[in-house]
Design a protein around this motif. Structure first.
Motif, short mmCIF file in Angstrom:
data_model
loop_
_atom_site.label_atom_id
_atom_site.label_comp_id
_atom_site.label_asym_id
_atom_site.label_seq_id
_atom_site.Cartn_x
_atom_site.Cartn_y
_atom_site.Cartn_z
N LYS A 1 0.97 -1.10 -0.27
CA LYS A 1 0.14 0.16 -0.23
C LYS A 1 0.87 1.04 0.28
CE LYS A 1 -3.54 0.86 0.21
NZ LYS A 1 -4.93 1.32 -0.90
N ASP A 2 2.09 1.09 0.91
CA ASP A 2 2.69 2.59 1.41
C ASP A 2 3.71 1.97 1.86
OD1 ASP A 2 3.67 4.96 1.67
OD2 ASP A 2 2.38 5.70 2.18
N PRO A 3 5.37 1.49 1.06
CA PRO A 3 6.87 2.16 2.12
C PRO A 3 6.21 2.60 3.15
CG PRO A 3 6.98 1.52 -0.70
CD PRO A 3 5.90 2.24 -0.11
N LEU A 4 6.48 3.64 3.29
CA LEU A 4 6.25 4.72 4.48
C LEU A 4 5.10 4.33 5.71
CD1 LEU A 4 6.52 8.69 2.73
CD2 LEU A 4 8.21 7.33 3.84
N LEU A 5 4.80 4.00 5.66
CA LEU A 5 3.56 3.52 6.84
C LEU A 5 4.14 2.37 6.58
CD1 LEU A 5 -0.59 3.62 5.11
CD2 LEU A 5 0.41 4.11 6.84
N PHE A 6 4.71 1.58 5.98
CA PHE A 6 5.24 -0.33 6.71
C PHE A 6 6.43 0.06 7.57
CE2 PHE A 6 9.05 -2.66 5.78
CZ PHE A 6 8.40 -3.65 6.91
N GLU A 7 6.89 1.40 7.29
CA GLU A 7 8.37 1.76 8.09
C GLU A 7 8.22 2.89 9.63
OE1 GLU A 7 10.45 4.24 5.27
OE2 GLU A 7 10.66 2.39 3.39
N HIS A 8 7.39 3.60 9.18
CA HIS A 8 6.77 4.20 10.38
C HIS A 8 6.14 2.52 11.34
CE1 HIS A 8 3.92 6.71 12.57
NE2 HIS A 8 2.60 5.77 12.52
N THR A 9 5.67 1.77 11.06
CA THR A 9 4.79 0.61 11.94
C THR A 9 6.29 0.10 12.90
OG1 THR A 9 3.12 0.20 10.21
CG2 THR A 9 3.44 -1.53 11.94
N LEU A 10 7.11 0.21 11.48
CA LEU A 10 8.36 -0.79 12.33
C LEU A 10 8.92 0.26 13.63
CD1 LEU A 10 10.58 -2.14 9.49
CD2 LEU A 10 9.16 -3.27 10.94
N ASN A 11 8.70 1.62 13.46
CA ASN A 11 9.49 2.46 14.30
C ASN A 11 8.74 2.37 15.46
OD1 ASN A 11 11.53 3.20 12.64
ND2 ASN A 11 10.76 5.00 11.48
N VAL A 12 7.51 2.65 14.95
CA VAL A 12 6.52 3.19 15.97
C VAL A 12 6.32 1.33 16.70
CG1 VAL A 12 3.85 2.61 16.67
CG2 VAL A 12 4.63 3.84 15.09
#
Length: 371
Positions: A141-152
């Motif tokens: 859907k969006d790599p930025l969303l995925f990266e944000h999830t890992l950081n969270v």
């Protein structure tokens, strides 16, 4: 896809995989368009190779793309899904094997213990099929969303560690953090990259992701019960001003409160489609100002006292124009570390670097990080 040497990079190229800093957090996300400044900083950090998207032939102005046969379109989607799955696997491997994640904690000795526990739990979760499949869809859907999830997930785990959670609740918190935004996979693509003002209709669509995430997780037996509640409640606020139910304080699951705090912090300090990132110092000030409104103030203080916003050895820029390296951090005042000056305002190198204690040098503050 082969790695590209940083000395051959040129502005306008797009990152295919994220670039992580030495703490294991995302420094530049996949999809970032490289600029002269980014390229220079990558080289300065000694990063020799990164992955960029392959160039595609440019069409002459006015020419239209040929129609794509259904079979070819299906193949493209299949390849994209395979690439996202690979990206998720690689991201887990990087987190599990990165020795610097522990430096996110402001107390080095705690960081070493956290690293062992966190990476051990991630190793167990790396075989969780449902979770990895959902994260692949999120990346697609969006790599930025995925990266944000890992950081969270990493930030949430640090808060859970600071609260002295035992292994089982820490495990459940991490799983909940990795799945908290999973309802976003049903959001229309155009809303993810929209740069203008959101309409009421747009906001309604976005807010639905909490209920959709809950529905996806509520009846599963392979994820903790708390995961569904976190998907539902991570936009609820301490004073009852959040959504979807407008509940507050103790009505919000503790994991959801932790994830909401980590979610907000990482969103502030990360690049977004519609804005640049905040400085970490400004993000801390925002969180403190939102205490007992958006978040429980005691939780905010716990978060701020354990997160190392300026890891030892990282480079920063002062309001004086000088560049410095973080020499040491007092966990009771993480915003004002001891720094070692390495570049003067005019860009000249300091022959013998000297230290400045920002706890007593009140006229100096950190205004930016230097990659």
């Amino acid at each position: 896809m082969k790695p590209t040497a940083t000395y051959t990079l040129r502005p306008g190229q797009t990152l295919a995989h994220p670039v992580l800093n030495k703490n294991g957090m995302v420094m530049l996300g996949a999809g970032t368009q490289l600029t002269d400044k980014y390229i220079e900083r990558l080289r300065t950090l000694g990063i020799t190779d990164i992955f960029v998207e392959e160039d595609t032939p440019r069409r002459s102005p006015g020419t239209e793309s040929p129609a794509v046969p259904a079979a070819q379109e299906k193949m493209v989607r299949k390849r994209s899904a395979a690439a996202s799955k690979k990206a998720v696997d690689e991201a887990f491997d990087e987190l599990i094997n990165n020795p610097f994640i522990g430096q996110q904690l402001s107390v080095p000795m705690l960081g070493d213990r956290f690293l062992r526990i966190y990476q051990s739990l991630l190793g167990e979760l790396s075989d969780h099929r449902f979770m990895k499949d959902r994260l692949t869809l999120l990346h697609l859907k969006d790599p930025l969303l995925f990266e944000h999830t890992l950081n969270v997930a990493t930030l949430s785990a640090i808060i859970g560690f600071a609260k002295q959670y035992a292994i089982e609740p820490l495990h459940d918190l991490i799983v909940s953090a990795l799945l908290f935004d999973i309802g976003m996979i049903h959001l229309p693509d155009e809303l993810l990259t929209k740069k203008g003002r959101l309409t009421e209709y747009d906001r309604g669509l976005i807010e639905r992701h909490t209920n959709e995430g809950y529905q996806m997780l509520a009846h599963r037996t392979d994820v903790p019960n708390a995961a569904a509640l976190c998907a539902l409640q991570h936009h609820e606020r301490y004073d009852g001003s959040g959504y979807p139910s407008g509940i507050g304080r103790s009505q919000i699951h503790e994991f959801a409160q932790i994830i909401a705090l980590a979610d907000t912090y990482d969103a502030l300090v990360s690049r977004r489609h519609h804005r640049s990132s905040y400085t970490r110092r400004d993000a801390f000030e925002f969180l403190l100002g939102s205490g007992d409104r958006m978040f429980d103030l005691s939780l905010v203080k716990l978060f701020i006292s354990h997160i190392s916003i300026y890891p030892i050895g990282s480079r920063v820029i002062l309001n004086s124009g000088q560049t410095a390296v973080i020499a040491s951090v007092d966990s009771s005042l993480v915003q004002r570390p001891v720094v070692k000056i390495i570049l003067e305002k005019d860009g000249s190198y300091v022959v013998v670097p000297y230290e400045i204690d920002l706890r007593v040098q009140y006229d100096l503050v950190i205004v930016d990080t230097a990659l």
